[in-house]
Every structure is written in structure tokens, then in C-alpha cells.
Enzyme design. Sequence first.
Site, PDB file in Angstrom:
ATOM      1  NE  ARG A  17      -3.428  -2.348   2.850  1.00 44.86           N
ATOM      2  CZ  ARG A  17      -3.072  -3.496   3.426  1.00 44.86           C
ATOM      3  NH1 ARG A  17      -1.838  -3.631   3.919  1.00 44.86           N
ATOM      4  NH2 ARG A  17      -3.916  -4.496   3.529  1.00 44.86           N
ATOM      5  CE  LYS A  55      -5.995  -1.023   5.078  1.00 49.66           C
ATOM      6  NZ  LYS A  55      -7.309  -1.327   4.486  1.00 49.66           N
ATOM      7  CG  HIS A  85      -5.148   0.581  -3.819  1.00 52.96           C
ATOM      8  ND1 HIS A  85      -4.446   0.575  -2.632  1.00 52.96           N
ATOM      9  CD2 HIS A  85      -6.058  -0.428  -3.714  1.00 52.96           C
ATOM     10  CE1 HIS A  85      -4.916  -0.379  -1.837  1.00 52.96           C
ATOM     11  NE2 HIS A  85      -5.896  -0.997  -2.468  1.00 52.96           N
ATOM     12  NE  ARG A 111      -3.204  -3.706  -1.410  1.00 54.00           N
ATOM     13  CZ  ARG A 111      -2.572  -4.461  -0.522  1.00 54.00           C
ATOM     14  NH1 ARG A 111      -1.255  -4.540  -0.534  1.00 54.00           N
ATOM     15  NH2 ARG A 111      -3.251  -5.158   0.381  1.00 54.00           N
ATOM     16  CG  HIS A 144      -5.736  -9.032   1.318  1.00 53.27           C
ATOM     17  ND1 HIS A 144      -5.997  -9.392   0.012  1.00 53.27           N
ATOM     18  CD2 HIS A 144      -5.674  -7.668   1.306  1.00 53.27           C
ATOM     19  CE1 HIS A 144      -6.081  -8.307  -0.745  1.00 53.27           C
ATOM     20  NE2 HIS A 144      -5.891  -7.255   0.021  1.00 53.27           N
ATOM     21  CE1 TYR A 201      -6.536  -7.253  -6.960  1.00 47.99           C
ATOM     22  CE2 TYR A 201      -6.460  -8.366  -4.832  1.00 47.99           C
ATOM     23  CZ  TYR A 201      -6.401  -7.211  -5.579  1.00 47.99           C
ATOM     24  OH  TYR A 201      -6.207  -6.008  -4.957  1.00 47.99           O
TER      25      TYR A 201
END
Length: 302
Positions: free
Chosen positions: A151, A175, A248, A251, A274, A283
Site C-alpha cells: 500500500r 494495517k 492502488h 497493487r 490481507h 482477483y
Amino acid sequence: MNQSKDEQWIKEFIRFLQVEKNYSVHTVKSYQRDIDDFCHFMKKHECFSLTEVTYLFVRSYLTYLHELAYARNSVSRKISSMRSLFHYLMREEILTTNVFAETYLPKKAGRLPTFLYEEEMLQLFDAFQGEKPLDKRDRALLELLYATGMRVSECSHLEVEDIDFHIGTVFVTGKGRKERYIPIGSFAVDALKEYIDDARVNILKKGNGETKRLFLNYRGGPLSERSIRTILSKRVKEASLHQHVRPHDLRHSFATHLLNNGADLRVVQELLGHENLSTTQIYTHVTKERLRDVYKNHHPRA
């Protein structure tokens, strides 16, 4: 509205998000905006305390949001923010019921992530040329973003020591302060070495020479997320790509290209950081779309 108590509870909840949940500044601001919007609605409709909010009042708020033509994703986010607040207030024994937990959330729009085809990535790399220090910085930035799928927020906070050239990895804090190592390929390694050994040293002289951040702005200070987006937009225009490309999207391209070339879904999940596999599975839909396009364009009887 009982502002003194409500404001104190909200303030404590925001503090909870910052300290215990380790949410980013951007995420916390988003929660704060959603809560402020609901409090404004309460005041307008003479609901004087969060303890007085009922299920029917929440339904009227949903109707209000739809009348303002908010997108489904925005409505879902606002309700989720309030649901989290009320869950926190229950945990603190301020409320006994979470009226937002009973609220149906509108199904989010199923948009597929946008990405660049491999040919478009090559075209973009061609725009990141030049021998000036900032050119080398920009080239290293693009190579790293595409090589890792990290990110922009993660990239902007990288420090020089997070790059391990010996084994070819980068240490990333994602995150919720979750940490992971991501491999980096030879192109990114070469670009980073050239940037660190040559360009970064010269850029650093323009500042106070103290920052450990990997990527620097032209003044020698840390490069912000906003600046990374500006750099990419500028280079996209130079590449004459007929589309708006966000960081993004790199990514998304990283994940899509890995899966297109046979990578395992769980490995891609780990690389992207994730928490849930379901987040990564979108995806697979992208790759199916890609397969369909290739079939239609190349099969003689498609």
C-alpha cells in the site's frame, strides 16, 4: 442531544480506535466523519442522546441517506461505523442493545479492481527514466510498488534499514501494525541500490540529514502519501496512458499478474497482507475476466 456525555463517549471510542485497534489516521478520520454525520441527523430530528436511538430511528436515518443519493458502499460504511461505536458502548456497559446490529446493510457494488496489463506496465516504466536524483527516486518508487504490491501508506513509512539487499526482501508494517516480509525482484533491487547509493545521498543534503525514511521529497524530508500519488499521476501523463492510474492500481496489477502467471492464492494473500482470503479472491474474478477477453480475441470461433 446530551452533548457532554455523547461527546465524551465518542472521544473515548476514537481513542480506542487509535490506541487499541491501531487504525490509520485516514481510517479514524473516516469513522469520525460518519459519527459526526449521524450526530447532526440526531440533532436535526431532536434525538438528544445516543442512549435514545431506536431501531426505527436508524431506519429513518437509512431512508435519509438514500434520499441524499449516497452510493451503496458509502451507506454501508456509515452504518458499519455506527455499528462499531454502539458495539463499543455495549462493551463499556453504557448501552444494552446495539440497534445498528439489526440493520440490514445494502449489498456493496461488485466492482472489479482496476489494473494495468503487463504491456501497459512496460509503457509506464519507460516514462520513469532519467539520471537526475529525483528521476532515480521515482524509478525506485515505481519498481518497489509493483514488485511488492504494498500500500502507498506502507511505502511512505519505509526506512532504509527495512530493505535487505542480501536476501532480497523488504520489511513492511501494514494495517493494524501487522508486520510482513515481501520478496523484491532484481529490477527493484537494482533501482533501489542506485537510488540509495547515489540519488538519496544527494537529496538528503537538501534537508537536515536526519531522517531514516527511504523515500525523500525534493527538500530532503520524508515523501508523503499525497506526493507519491502526485508523482505517479505526472509520470502517467508522460507515458501517455489513456487512463487515470492510482498507486492502488499497481497493487491490483501486482496481484493480478501473479495469479495470471500461476501463483497460489494463499501466497498472494500473504504478500498483500490481507487478513481474510475472501479479500484476495476478488482477483480470481479479474483473472477470469482476462481469460474471457483472451478467448474472445484469439479463438477463431469465439
